[in-house]
Design a protein around this motif. Sequence first.
Motif, PDB file in Angstrom:
ATOM      1  N   UNK A   4      -3.652 -23.398  60.561  1.00  8.40           N
ATOM      2  CA  UNK A   4      -3.740 -24.052  61.878  1.00  8.40           C
ATOM      3  C   UNK A   4      -3.765 -25.576  61.757  1.00  8.40           C
ATOM      4  N   UNK A   5      -4.026 -26.092  60.549  1.00  2.00           N
ATOM      5  CA  UNK A   5      -4.021 -27.543  60.336  1.00  2.00           C
ATOM      6  C   UNK A   5      -2.635 -28.080  59.980  1.00  2.00           C
ATOM      7  N   UNK A   6      -1.652 -27.170  59.774  1.00  3.40           N
ATOM      8  CA  UNK A   6      -0.288 -27.603  59.447  1.00  3.40           C
ATOM      9  C   UNK A   6       0.414 -28.047  60.724  1.00  3.40           C
ATOM     10  N   UNK A   7       1.037 -29.212  60.701  1.00  7.60           N
ATOM     11  CA  UNK A   7       1.759 -29.715  61.867  1.00  7.60           C
ATOM     12  C   UNK A   7       3.089 -28.985  62.017  1.00  7.60           C
ATOM     13  N   UNK A   8       3.623 -28.894  63.251  1.00  6.05           N
ATOM     14  CA  UNK A   8       4.916 -28.219  63.467  1.00  6.05           C
ATOM     15  C   UNK A   8       6.006 -28.789  62.561  1.00  6.05           C
ATOM     16  N   UNK A   9       6.894 -27.900  62.095  1.00  6.69           N
ATOM     17  CA  UNK A   9       7.967 -28.335  61.202  1.00  6.69           C
ATOM     18  C   UNK A   9       9.209 -27.503  61.471  1.00  6.69           C
ATOM     19  N   UNK A  10      10.326 -27.987  60.989  1.00  7.17           N
ATOM     20  CA  UNK A  10      11.606 -27.301  61.149  1.00  7.17           C
ATOM     21  C   UNK A  10      12.062 -26.765  59.790  1.00  7.17           C
ATOM     22  N   UNK A  11      12.994 -25.842  59.851  1.00  5.10           N
ATOM     23  CA  UNK A  11      13.597 -25.302  58.628  1.00  5.10           C
ATOM     24  C   UNK A  11      14.929 -25.989  58.377  1.00  5.10           C
ATOM     25  N   UNK A  12      15.339 -26.169  57.132  1.00  2.34           N
ATOM     26  CA  UNK A  12      14.624 -25.808  55.899  1.00  2.34           C
ATOM     27  C   UNK A  12      13.462 -26.768  55.619  1.00  2.34           C
ATOM     28  N   UNK A  13      12.479 -26.271  54.879  1.00  2.20           N
ATOM     29  CA  UNK A  13      11.265 -27.028  54.596  1.00  2.20           C
ATOM     30  C   UNK A  13      11.519 -28.024  53.467  1.00  2.20           C
ATOM     31  N   UNK A  14      11.103 -29.266  53.671  1.00  5.23           N
ATOM     32  CA  UNK A  14      11.176 -30.264  52.599  1.00  5.23           C
ATOM     33  C   UNK A  14       9.762 -30.635  52.158  1.00  5.23           C
ATOM     34  N   UNK A  15       8.945 -31.049  53.112  1.00  3.29           N
ATOM     35  CA  UNK A  15       7.527 -31.273  52.854  1.00  3.29           C
ATOM     36  C   UNK A  15       6.771 -31.002  54.142  1.00  3.29           C
ATOM     37  N   UNK A  16       5.453 -30.798  54.021  1.00  4.71           N
ATOM     38  CA  UNK A  16       4.644 -30.438  55.167  1.00  4.71           C
ATOM     39  C   UNK A  16       3.553 -31.477  55.402  1.00  4.71           C
ATOM     40  N   UNK A  17       3.180 -31.633  56.666  1.00  5.37           N
ATOM     41  CA  UNK A  17       2.143 -32.575  57.036  1.00  5.37           C
ATOM     42  C   UNK A  17       0.961 -31.805  57.617  1.00  5.37           C
ATOM     43  N   UNK A  18      -0.239 -32.293  57.317  1.00  2.00           N
ATOM     44  CA  UNK A  18      -1.448 -31.679  57.862  1.00  2.00           C
ATOM     45  C   UNK A  18      -2.187 -32.703  58.705  1.00  2.00           C
ATOM     46  N   UNK A  19      -3.053 -32.203  59.560  1.00  2.00           N
ATOM     47  CA  UNK A  19      -3.860 -33.107  60.387  1.00  2.00           C
ATOM     48  C   UNK A  19      -4.693 -34.024  59.496  1.00  2.00           C
ATOM     49  N   UNK A  20      -4.919 -35.199  59.963  1.00  2.00           N
ATOM     50  CA  UNK A  20      -5.637 -36.193  59.161  1.00  2.00           C
ATOM     51  C   UNK A  20      -7.034 -35.712  58.782  1.00  2.00           C
ATOM     52  N   UNK A  21      -7.693 -35.001  59.697  1.00  2.00           N
ATOM     53  CA  UNK A  21      -9.081 -34.574  59.456  1.00  2.00           C
ATOM     54  C   UNK A  21      -9.161 -33.244  58.694  1.00  2.00           C
ATOM     55  N   UNK A  22      -8.038 -32.753  58.212  1.00  2.00           N
ATOM     56  CA  UNK A  22      -8.004 -31.446  57.519  1.00  2.00           C
ATOM     57  C   UNK A  22      -8.962 -31.433  56.328  1.00  2.00           C
ATOM     58  N   UNK A  23      -9.738 -30.353  56.237  1.00  2.00           N
ATOM     59  CA  UNK A  23     -10.671 -30.171  55.123  1.00  2.00           C
ATOM     60  C   UNK A  23     -10.073 -29.189  54.116  1.00  2.00           C
ATOM     61  N   UNK A  24     -10.100 -29.569  52.863  1.00  2.00           N
ATOM     62  CA  UNK A  24      -9.641 -28.682  51.788  1.00  2.00           C
ATOM     63  C   UNK A  24     -10.871 -27.977  51.222  1.00  2.00           C
ATOM     64  N   UNK A  25     -10.973 -26.684  51.492  1.00  2.00           N
ATOM     65  CA  UNK A  25     -12.136 -25.898  51.074  1.00  2.00           C
ATOM     66  C   UNK A  25     -11.919 -25.271  49.705  1.00  2.00           C
ATOM     67  N   UNK A  26     -13.016 -24.959  49.005  1.00  2.00           N
ATOM     68  CA  UNK A  26     -12.878 -24.237  47.737  1.00  2.00           C
ATOM     69  C   UNK A  26     -12.290 -22.848  47.977  1.00  2.00           C
ATOM     70  N   UNK A  27     -11.639 -22.300  46.967  1.00  2.00           N
ATOM     71  CA  UNK A  27     -11.071 -20.953  47.079  1.00  2.00           C
ATOM     72  C   UNK A  27     -12.204 -19.948  46.975  1.00  2.00           C
ATOM     73  N   UNK A  28     -12.482 -19.301  48.090  1.00  2.00           N
ATOM     74  CA  UNK A  28     -13.550 -18.296  48.130  1.00  2.00           C
ATOM     75  C   UNK A  28     -13.214 -17.318  49.239  1.00  2.00           C
ATOM     76  N   UNK A  29     -12.409 -16.329  48.902  1.00  2.00           N
ATOM     77  CA  UNK A  29     -11.884 -15.417  49.906  1.00  2.00           C
ATOM     78  C   UNK A  29     -12.536 -14.052  49.726  1.00  2.00           C
ATOM     79  N   UNK A  30     -13.366 -13.672  50.668  1.00  2.00           N
ATOM     80  CA  UNK A  30     -14.066 -12.388  50.562  1.00  2.00           C
ATOM     81  C   UNK A  30     -13.544 -11.365  51.551  1.00  2.00           C
ATOM     82  N   UNK A  31     -12.685 -11.792  52.467  1.00  2.00           N
ATOM     83  CA  UNK A  31     -12.166 -10.884  53.492  1.00  2.00           C
ATOM     84  C   UNK A  31     -11.159  -9.916  52.882  1.00  2.00           C
ATOM     85  N   UNK A  32     -11.427  -8.621  52.966  1.00  2.00           N
ATOM     86  CA  UNK A  32     -10.547  -7.616  52.370  1.00  2.00           C
ATOM     87  C   UNK A  32      -9.190  -7.516  53.028  1.00  2.00           C
TER      88      UNK A  32
END
Length: 430
Positions: free
Chosen positions: A64-92
């Motif tokens: 949801x923090x990825x900004x709209x983009x067109x295809x083909x993909x070259x690079x992606x932009x994220x919201x300025x306030x985007x938080x990069x969280x540690x990898x901790x995925x418990x949802x099955x």
Amino acid sequence: MITGQQYFLFLTNLLGKKLYREKSRKFVGKIVDIIAHSKEIYPEVNKLITKRGLFHDKGVVLWEDILPFELPVTKLWVKEETIVNPVNIANGKDLMLKDTFLDKQIVDVSGCKVVRVNDLHLLKEQNKIWVVHMDIGFRALSRRLGWEKRLDGIMEWIFSYKLPEQFVSWKHVQQLPGSSDHFGLAPIQLKSTSQRLNELHPADLADILQDLDRYERLAMFRSLDIKTAAEVLVELPIERQRRIIENLDREKRANLIALMLPDKAADLLSHLPPKRREEMLKPLPANVSDSIKKLMVHPDQTAGSLMTDKFIALPPEMTVEQSFAKIKELAPNVQALYYAYVVDANQVLLGVVTLRRLLSAAPTAKLSEIMNTRAVKIKPNASEQKAAKLFLKYSFGAIPVVDNQNKLLGIIMFKDAVDRVVSAVVESRK
């Protein structure tokens, strides 16, 4: 004009792409995996796993923090306030697409074979992405290597032919239970296409199991219903059977052995150490355990080791009409319905009656009047090769096994005798 290219992309089109913050243009990291939530028919991409460099830890960015983009993909932009969280995925329900599927094997159920996932086909609508297909074709490999256009040109020039895409719809992927990986994600989804695994013939399922590694094999076997599992197990080599049965819990193991034909169960248990064998026999019903133990007394490579005690035995004074009623009653628990063996009160074999003979006889005729008294039979200590020769000579579907007093001990089915001999020949030539 809107083309399919404006809506579809591949997993490998996103992997390796760089993420930057919207305003500061600061580098967030490269995409190293994509996470999709499988709550719907088609999993929706909801997170990205990124890494900034060789010595940096991986992080999770919400889709949801990825900004709209067109295809083909070259690079992606994220919201300025985007938080990069540690990898901790418990949802099955969350699936790491690259780690779980890319270059992994799945089972093509319709073709009864193991195939490789070369890419994942994704659908983009506005800023949402869903997983819609698995790409199992050679074209996906050529695309990843950068050879797609060159290969297309060569194929069209020489053969006037373009390699087609080979997709498996996500709707036809069957999730199998297994061990979660170190991220705590849902078990690997092994198996695909247009049928459920339980609908395949046991021999086809056994072939599929043979193509998998031991962890995938056990995961797939555990996913089968208990009846199908019992049928599949006996189609596997004894060593494979032993490894699977020893990795099941006590309850499932007991249920599985109880559903197996006694001769097949005896073959399997005879290849286990005595202590382990007793552990597996103990929870079984007494009648099942006794039946298996009787068959286990016969050495390997003998007729006795091939026989089963699941047959129809009838007294000589019984009429044809009474026989049909009895056969109907016994049918669910016997292997050889085509033959009824006529025995006296001491289980001495007097003759054999085929189903054809019963159908053509008068309802009031007694079995003693219509039975064939010259039944071909074999002793339990005879070699399995001799049993196979008798089948080839007389073309019977089953042969009775008798002791020195002519008491009927069991029968040998044609398939069991031939399978054992053929397996022995194959092993000797390896």
